[in-house]
Design a protein around this motif. Sequence first.
Motif, PDB file in Angstrom:
ATOM      1  N   CYS A  47       0.835  -1.214   0.000  1.00  3.36           N
ATOM      2  CA  CYS A  47       0.000   0.000   0.000  1.00  3.36           C
ATOM      3  C   CYS A  47       0.862   1.253   0.000  1.00  3.36           C
ATOM      4  CB  CYS A  47      -0.929  -0.007   1.213  1.00  3.36           C
ATOM      5  SG  CYS A  47      -2.164  -1.320   1.207  1.00  3.36           S
ATOM      6  N   TYR A  48       1.917   1.238   0.786  1.00  6.26           N
ATOM      7  CA  TYR A  48       2.838   2.370   0.855  1.00  6.26           C
ATOM      8  C   TYR A  48       3.490   2.600  -0.510  1.00  6.26           C
ATOM      9  CZ  TYR A  48       6.845   5.142   2.511  1.00  6.26           C
ATOM     10  OH  TYR A  48       7.797   6.121   2.696  1.00  6.26           O
ATOM     11  N   ALA A  49       3.861   1.497  -1.186  1.00  6.41           N
ATOM     12  CA  ALA A  49       4.524   1.603  -2.480  1.00  6.41           C
ATOM     13  C   ALA A  49       3.602   2.201  -3.537  1.00  6.41           C
ATOM     14  CB  ALA A  49       5.006   0.221  -2.925  1.00  6.41           C
ATOM     15  N   VAL A  50       2.372   1.734  -3.595  1.00  6.12           N
ATOM     16  CA  VAL A  50       1.435   2.237  -4.610  1.00  6.12           C
ATOM     17  C   VAL A  50       1.182   3.724  -4.419  1.00  6.12           C
ATOM     18  CG1 VAL A  50      -0.922   2.064  -5.475  1.00  6.12           C
ATOM     19  CG2 VAL A  50       0.353  -0.013  -4.951  1.00  6.12           C
ATOM     20  N   ARG A  51       1.038   4.155  -3.175  1.00  8.82           N
ATOM     21  CA  ARG A  51       0.745   5.560  -2.912  1.00  8.82           C
ATOM     22  C   ARG A  51       1.920   6.462  -3.299  1.00  8.82           C
ATOM     23  NH1 ARG A  51       0.071   7.245   1.890  1.00  8.82           N
ATOM     24  NH2 ARG A  51      -1.554   8.781   1.501  1.00  8.82           N
ATOM     25  N   ILE A  52       3.146   5.924  -3.251  1.00  5.10           N
ATOM     26  CA  ILE A  52       4.311   6.724  -3.604  1.00  5.10           C
ATOM     27  C   ILE A  52       4.584   6.694  -5.104  1.00  5.10           C
ATOM     28  CG2 ILE A  52       6.843   6.826  -3.438  1.00  5.10           C
ATOM     29  CD1 ILE A  52       6.616   6.163  -0.518  1.00  5.10           C
ATOM     30  N   LEU A  53       4.470   5.520  -5.712  1.00  4.62           N
ATOM     31  CA  LEU A  53       4.884   5.356  -7.098  1.00  4.62           C
ATOM     32  C   LEU A  53       3.829   5.788  -8.111  1.00  4.62           C
ATOM     33  CD1 LEU A  53       6.695   1.905  -6.832  1.00  4.62           C
ATOM     34  CD2 LEU A  53       7.717   4.193  -6.838  1.00  4.62           C
ATOM     35  N   ASP A  54       2.565   5.727  -7.755  1.00  6.38           N
ATOM     36  CA  ASP A  54       1.501   6.082  -8.704  1.00  6.38           C
ATOM     37  C   ASP A  54       0.998   7.494  -8.406  1.00  6.38           C
ATOM     38  OD1 ASP A  54      -0.552   6.211 -10.492  1.00  6.38           O
ATOM     39  OD2 ASP A  54      -1.476   4.295  -9.923  1.00  6.38           O
ATOM     40  N   ASP A  55       1.547   8.449  -9.137  1.00  5.46           N
ATOM     41  CA  ASP A  55       1.147   9.852  -8.930  1.00  5.46           C
ATOM     42  C   ASP A  55      -0.253  10.145  -9.451  1.00  5.46           C
ATOM     43  OD1 ASP A  55       3.594  10.459  -7.763  1.00  5.46           O
ATOM     44  OD2 ASP A  55       4.532  10.885  -9.707  1.00  5.46           O
ATOM     45  N   ASP A  56      -0.749   9.299 -10.364  1.00  2.72           N
ATOM     46  CA  ASP A  56      -2.058   9.540 -10.970  1.00  2.72           C
ATOM     47  C   ASP A  56      -3.170   8.732 -10.306  1.00  2.72           C
ATOM     48  OD1 ASP A  56      -0.861  11.233 -12.860  1.00  2.72           O
ATOM     49  OD2 ASP A  56      -0.371   9.530 -14.156  1.00  2.72           O
ATOM     50  N   LEU A  57      -2.880   8.159  -9.142  1.00  2.00           N
ATOM     51  CA  LEU A  57      -3.871   7.327  -8.460  1.00  2.00           C
ATOM     52  C   LEU A  57      -5.047   8.182  -7.994  1.00  2.00           C
ATOM     53  CD1 LEU A  57      -4.154   4.330  -7.494  1.00  2.00           C
ATOM     54  CD2 LEU A  57      -3.345   5.120  -5.261  1.00  2.00           C
ATOM     55  N   PRO A  58      -6.291   7.774  -8.312  1.00  2.06           N
ATOM     56  CA  PRO A  58      -7.461   8.558  -7.866  1.00  2.06           C
ATOM     57  C   PRO A  58      -7.503   8.682  -6.344  1.00  2.06           C
ATOM     58  CG  PRO A  58      -8.093   6.933  -9.520  1.00  2.06           C
ATOM     59  CD  PRO A  58      -6.673   6.623  -9.139  1.00  2.06           C
ATOM     60  N   GLN A  59      -8.088   9.762  -5.888  1.00  2.00           N
ATOM     61  CA  GLN A  59      -8.127  10.024  -4.457  1.00  2.00           C
ATOM     62  C   GLN A  59      -8.866   8.932  -3.697  1.00  2.00           C
ATOM     63  OE1 GLN A  59      -6.437  12.485  -2.978  1.00  2.00           O
ATOM     64  NE2 GLN A  59      -7.053  11.533  -1.017  1.00  2.00           N
ATOM     65  N   GLY A  60      -9.901   8.365  -4.314  1.00  6.81           N
ATOM     66  CA  GLY A  60     -10.634   7.304  -3.645  1.00  6.81           C
ATOM     67  C   GLY A  60      -9.763   6.092  -3.348  1.00  6.81           C
ATOM     68  N   TRP A  61      -8.929   5.730  -4.305  1.00 12.16           N
ATOM     69  CA  TRP A  61      -8.009   4.622  -4.096  1.00 12.16           C
ATOM     70  C   TRP A  61      -6.952   4.973  -3.056  1.00 12.16           C
ATOM     71  CZ3 TRP A  61      -8.502  -0.266  -5.294  1.00 12.16           C
ATOM     72  CH2 TRP A  61      -9.365  -0.641  -6.336  1.00 12.16           C
ATOM     73  N   ARG A  62      -6.504   6.203  -3.073  1.00  9.90           N
ATOM     74  CA  ARG A  62      -5.519   6.625  -2.063  1.00  9.90           C
ATOM     75  C   ARG A  62      -6.102   6.494  -0.656  1.00  9.90           C
ATOM     76  NH1 ARG A  62      -0.896   9.048  -3.378  1.00  9.90           N
ATOM     77  NH2 ARG A  62      -0.550   9.536  -5.582  1.00  9.90           N
ATOM     78  N   ASP A  63      -7.346   6.898  -0.504  1.00 10.08           N
ATOM     79  CA  ASP A  63      -7.995   6.790   0.803  1.00 10.08           C
ATOM     80  C   ASP A  63      -8.155   5.328   1.220  1.00 10.08           C
ATOM     81  OD1 ASP A  63      -8.155   9.531   0.837  1.00 10.08           O
ATOM     82  OD2 ASP A  63     -10.239   9.607   0.148  1.00 10.08           O
ATOM     83  N   ALA A  64      -8.502   4.461   0.260  1.00 10.46           N
ATOM     84  CA  ALA A  64      -8.671   3.044   0.566  1.00 10.46           C
ATOM     85  C   ALA A  64      -7.341   2.424   0.983  1.00 10.46           C
ATOM     86  CB  ALA A  64      -9.238   2.313  -0.649  1.00 10.46           C
TER      87      ALA A  64
END
Length: 218
Positions: free
Chosen positions: A22-39
């Motif tokens: 989870c930590y990796a996805v939040r750092i590496l994917d700058d275009d991740l939708p906010q909803g996914w970031r919250d999840a």
Amino acid sequence: MWRWRRRTEVPLFIASTVFLGCYAVRILDDDLPQGWRDALLTVTYTTWAMFVADFAVRWRISGRGLSFVRTHLLDAIVVVLPLLRPLRIVEIYDSVQHRREHARLSLYARVMAYASMTAVLLGFAGALTVYAAERGAPGATIRTFGDSVWWACSTLTTVGYGDVTPVTPKGRSVAVLMMAGGLALLGAVTGSFSSWLIQRFALDEDRRPPGGSPGGLL
């Protein structure tokens, strides 16, 4: 308490992997939708709560009060900084050392395999943290995640080429932890293998006939 640790070690290892993912996805994917970031953040805090609960239960079972924290300082640090959880291989290595009445290859092989996996996890976690801290810093030499992975590999193996180095206080703090972690993990692997070899030779020596050679020719 040993029974509790034995039952929770694998689930918590999986939880630490999920935490890192989870930590990796939040750092590496700058275009991740906010909803996914919250999840992902919710999952991160959930796994973190598992580490806190595990520490609290073992503290309660021990019945030792604050002395438990002093004798389990690494566990306390891991609760605060879950990305350092792979360093708990040091405690597992110590427990194996206390149970080494017999030269059991399977036991030492598990420690070496665990140390190898945790070295990968620790290196990946360190690379992520340093990349997040360094990528926008003035004068940074670690500009891509590939640079950060290369730096993490050279740091964990204590090679330290120096072609890319962290320049921020956070990055350098992570570097210190990575160097210490690399030494601890390498020590666990080489120590386990050396201990098994010594015990294997000692057992073979004990089986020899008194005053004779292994084949009984003397």
